[in-house]
Scaffold this motif. Structure first.
Motif, PDB file in Angstrom:
ATOM      1  N   TYR A 119       0.835  -1.757   0.124  1.00 53.36           N
ATOM      2  CA  TYR A 119       0.278   0.060   0.004  1.00 53.36           C
ATOM      3  C   TYR A 119       1.393   1.252  -0.011  1.00 53.36           C
ATOM      4  CZ  TYR A 119      -3.989   2.953   0.700  1.00 53.36           C
ATOM      5  OH  TYR A 119      -5.504   3.793  -0.036  1.00 53.36           O
ATOM      6  N   ASN A 120       0.989   1.601  -1.137  1.00 46.24           N
ATOM      7  CA  ASN A 120       1.738   3.180  -1.021  1.00 46.24           C
ATOM      8  C   ASN A 120       0.690   4.305  -0.732  1.00 46.24           C
ATOM      9  OD1 ASN A 120       3.903   3.485  -2.304  1.00 46.24           O
ATOM     10  ND2 ASN A 120       3.236   4.234  -3.573  1.00 46.24           N
ATOM     11  N   VAL A 121       1.265   5.487   0.543  1.00 46.44           N
ATOM     12  CA  VAL A 121       0.602   6.112   0.692  1.00 46.44           C
ATOM     13  C   VAL A 121       1.340   7.373   0.575  1.00 46.44           C
ATOM     14  CG1 VAL A 121      -0.099   7.303   2.936  1.00 46.44           C
ATOM     15  CG2 VAL A 121       0.079   5.006   2.877  1.00 46.44           C
ATOM     16  N   GLY A 122       0.748   8.632  -0.003  1.00 47.62           N
ATOM     17  CA  GLY A 122       1.581   9.872  -0.595  1.00 47.62           C
ATOM     18  C   GLY A 122       1.711  10.658   0.629  1.00 47.62           C
ATOM     19  N   GLY A 186       5.820  13.001  -5.731  1.00 49.86           N
ATOM     20  CA  GLY A 186       5.852  11.370  -6.140  1.00 49.86           C
ATOM     21  C   GLY A 186       6.159  10.567  -4.828  1.00 49.86           C
ATOM     22  N   THR A 187       6.725  11.676  -3.966  1.00 50.25           N
ATOM     23  CA  THR A 187       7.485  10.949  -2.668  1.00 50.25           C
ATOM     24  C   THR A 187       6.326  10.562  -1.169  1.00 50.25           C
ATOM     25  OG1 THR A 187       9.046  13.016  -1.732  1.00 50.25           O
ATOM     26  CG2 THR A 187       8.721  11.165  -0.010  1.00 50.25           C
ATOM     27  N   SER A 188       6.522   9.349  -1.069  1.00 51.12           N
ATOM     28  CA  SER A 188       5.911   8.117  -0.122  1.00 51.12           C
ATOM     29  C   SER A 188       6.408   7.674   0.450  1.00 51.12           C
ATOM     30  CB  SER A 188       5.079   7.152  -1.980  1.00 51.12           C
ATOM     31  OG  SER A 188       5.784   6.646  -1.896  1.00 51.12           O
ATOM     32  N   LEU A 189       5.419   6.875   1.762  1.00 54.47           N
ATOM     33  CA  LEU A 189       5.239   5.394   2.340  1.00 54.47           C
ATOM     34  C   LEU A 189       5.196   4.838   2.051  1.00 54.47           C
ATOM     35  CD1 LEU A 189       6.721   5.187   5.090  1.00 54.47           C
ATOM     36  CD2 LEU A 189       4.697   5.485   5.833  1.00 54.47           C
ATOM     37  N   ARG A 190       5.893   3.469   1.858  1.00 53.31           N
ATOM     38  CA  ARG A 190       5.498   2.086   0.700  1.00 53.31           C
ATOM     39  C   ARG A 190       5.114   1.385   1.900  1.00 53.31           C
ATOM     40  NH1 ARG A 190       7.165   0.868  -5.432  1.00 53.31           N
ATOM     41  NH2 ARG A 190       6.236   2.903  -5.711  1.00 53.31           N
ATOM     42  N   MET A 191       3.868   0.399   2.063  1.00 57.54           N
ATOM     43  CA  MET A 191       3.915  -0.417   3.303  1.00 57.54           C
ATOM     44  C   MET A 191       4.089  -1.695   2.384  1.00 57.54           C
ATOM     45  SD  MET A 191       1.480   1.322   5.549  1.00 57.54           S
ATOM     46  CE  MET A 191       1.467   2.679   6.704  1.00 57.54           C
ATOM     47  N   LEU A 192       4.796  -2.542   2.670  1.00 50.31           N
ATOM     48  CA  LEU A 192       5.210  -3.903   1.631  1.00 50.31           C
ATOM     49  C   LEU A 192       4.628  -4.995   2.565  1.00 50.31           C
ATOM     50  CD1 LEU A 192       7.493  -1.552   1.080  1.00 50.31           C
ATOM     51  CD2 LEU A 192       7.294  -2.739  -1.015  1.00 50.31           C
ATOM     52  N   ARG A 193       4.636  -5.649   1.792  1.00 49.53           N
ATOM     53  CA  ARG A 193       4.610  -7.290   2.707  1.00 49.53           C
ATOM     54  C   ARG A 193       4.578  -8.072   1.493  1.00 49.53           C
ATOM     55  NH1 ARG A 193       0.822 -11.361   2.138  1.00 49.53           N
ATOM     56  NH2 ARG A 193       0.185 -12.654   4.412  1.00 49.53           N
ATOM     57  N   TYR A 194       5.844  -9.464   1.869  1.00 50.73           N
ATOM     58  CA  TYR A 194       6.389 -10.584   0.468  1.00 50.73           C
ATOM     59  C   TYR A 194       6.072 -11.172   1.711  1.00 50.73           C
ATOM     60  CZ  TYR A 194       9.327  -7.252  -0.902  1.00 50.73           C
ATOM     61  OH  TYR A 194       9.661  -6.447  -1.520  1.00 50.73           O
TER      62      TYR A 194
END
Length: 367
Positions: A119-122, A186-194
């Motif tokens: 989920y990419n938060v702007g 376009g700076t963002s906080l990206r919350m990643l799940r693998y």
């Protein structure tokens, strides 16, 4: 939380895999202007483009780690929402870069679907620079915490930029002025799940790439991130080396924008995410990436001139006239077409004219 206590709950990182040797720098020392630590940051930024930043030995750093703990909790909660709910906020590049990206939405090098969701938060959304974007209620309920994390991460970014300004002999504030938090970007906080990969079918989760922006501040606790040493062949799986996550540390790497501005002195290194090594392969891998990009109208031309050690254009060279927005769009088209992506950039030798070297005390060439 990326602390010893959090790491102790996870399977140990194995000792029998190749590990990248990253400089471990002290945030506390950098805050005080320590010259040796600042020079080490510059050297790491030139030669590998990656380093570890240890936040454990000062109050400011410990506060940042506490905010990172909260972001990890939100990351897990967001990525565990029902798929139908998340798809209401779908990420649709190249025009909509924020929201949810589902598993398999992108491809890896051999054309197979990726194995990462995020989920990419702007940042503009969270800080009020842009109109509010649609987000799941869970994001909206934690808007103040996310904004606070971004603001603190931006302080870390500004410190790194100030140090690079000094080392490149640029006026103070030059790099920070190209990526202020108060202008659209376009700076963002990206919350990643693998998710864990099935035995017998373990492979790349996120293809080899360099970051398009200027800086990335990454927290993770389980292995999987790999970088490619200089001169190695990206097609040779044995060439890639793991980055071992460390308690209390962020992994910081430079992106392609820094290479452009520095005329190739700073390095943006090829990296990818594969399956976690050893017993960690059975665990879900969460990752938190603060991805800094220039503001949309920022010029992408090299920052040569004055006392800077950045070389001027040579005969036959042409500087770009593109803004960051135009440059990112141009690069995105090239990447989508499979061009100009799978290679590291930058890391050129520094050559300082004799007069300037005498004035600054620099060597003629730093190799």
């Amino acid at each position: 939380m990326p602390t010893d206590q959090y790491f102790s709950k996870l399977p140990a990182f194995p000792s029998d895999v190749p590990i990248a040797k990253l400089n471990r720098l002290s945030y506390a020392k950098l805050l005080t202007g320590d010259e040796v630590e600042s020079e080490a940051l510059f050297e790491a930024s030139r030669t590998l483009g990656f380093f570890l930043l240890d936040f454990s030995t000062c109050v400011e750093g410990q506060n940042f780690l506490q905010r990172a703990e909260r972001m990890f909790e939100i990351n897990e909660d967001v990525n565990n929402l029902e798929q139908d709910e998340l798809m209401k906020y779908a990420y649709r590049p190249p025009h909509h870069l924020f929201g949810y990206k589902h598993l398999g939405n992108l491809k890896i090098e051999d054309g197979r679907p990726d194995r990462v969701e995020f989920y990419n938060v702007g940042q503009d959304d969270m800080t009020g620079v842009s109109a509010t974007l649609p987000n799941p209620p869970l994001i909206e309920e934690n808007r103040s915490d996310i904004k606070a994390y971004m603001q603190q991460a931006h302080v870390v970014t500004d410190l790194i930029c100030d140090i690079l300004d000094s080392q490149l002999r640029l006026p103070k504030g030059t790099l920070s002025s190209l990526q202020p938090q108060g202008r659209p970007s376009g700076t963002s906080l990206r919350m990643l799940r693998y998710p864990p990969q099935p035995e017998g079918d373990r492979r790349t989760s996120l293809l080899g790439h360099t970051d398009l922006g200027s800086l990335t501040i990454l927290f993770n606790t389980i292995g999987g991130l790999q970088i490619l040493p200089a001169g190695a062949d990206a097609k040779d799986d044995d060439s890639w080396v793991y980055v071992q996550p460390q308690p209390n540390c962020a992994i910081v790497n430079l992106g392609d924008a820094m290479v452009e501005w520095s005329a190739g002195i700073l390095r943006s290194n090829l990296h990818r995410v594969t399956f976690a090594p050893g017993d960690q392969s059975k665990s879900i891998r969460y990752s938190l990436a603060y991805l800094v990009r220039p503001f949309g109208d920022a010029p992408m031309k090299r920052l040569a001139g004055g006392d800077s050690i950045i070389p001027p254009l040579e005969e036959g060279e042409e500087d770009t006239t593109m803004t960051a927005r135009e440059w990112e769009s141009h690069r995105a088209v090239a990447i989508k077409a499979g061009k100009d992506n799978a290679r590291s950039r930058g890391g050129r030798d520094i050559k300082v004219p004799a007069k300037k070297a005498a004035a600054t005390g620099l060597l003629q060439a730093v190799n």
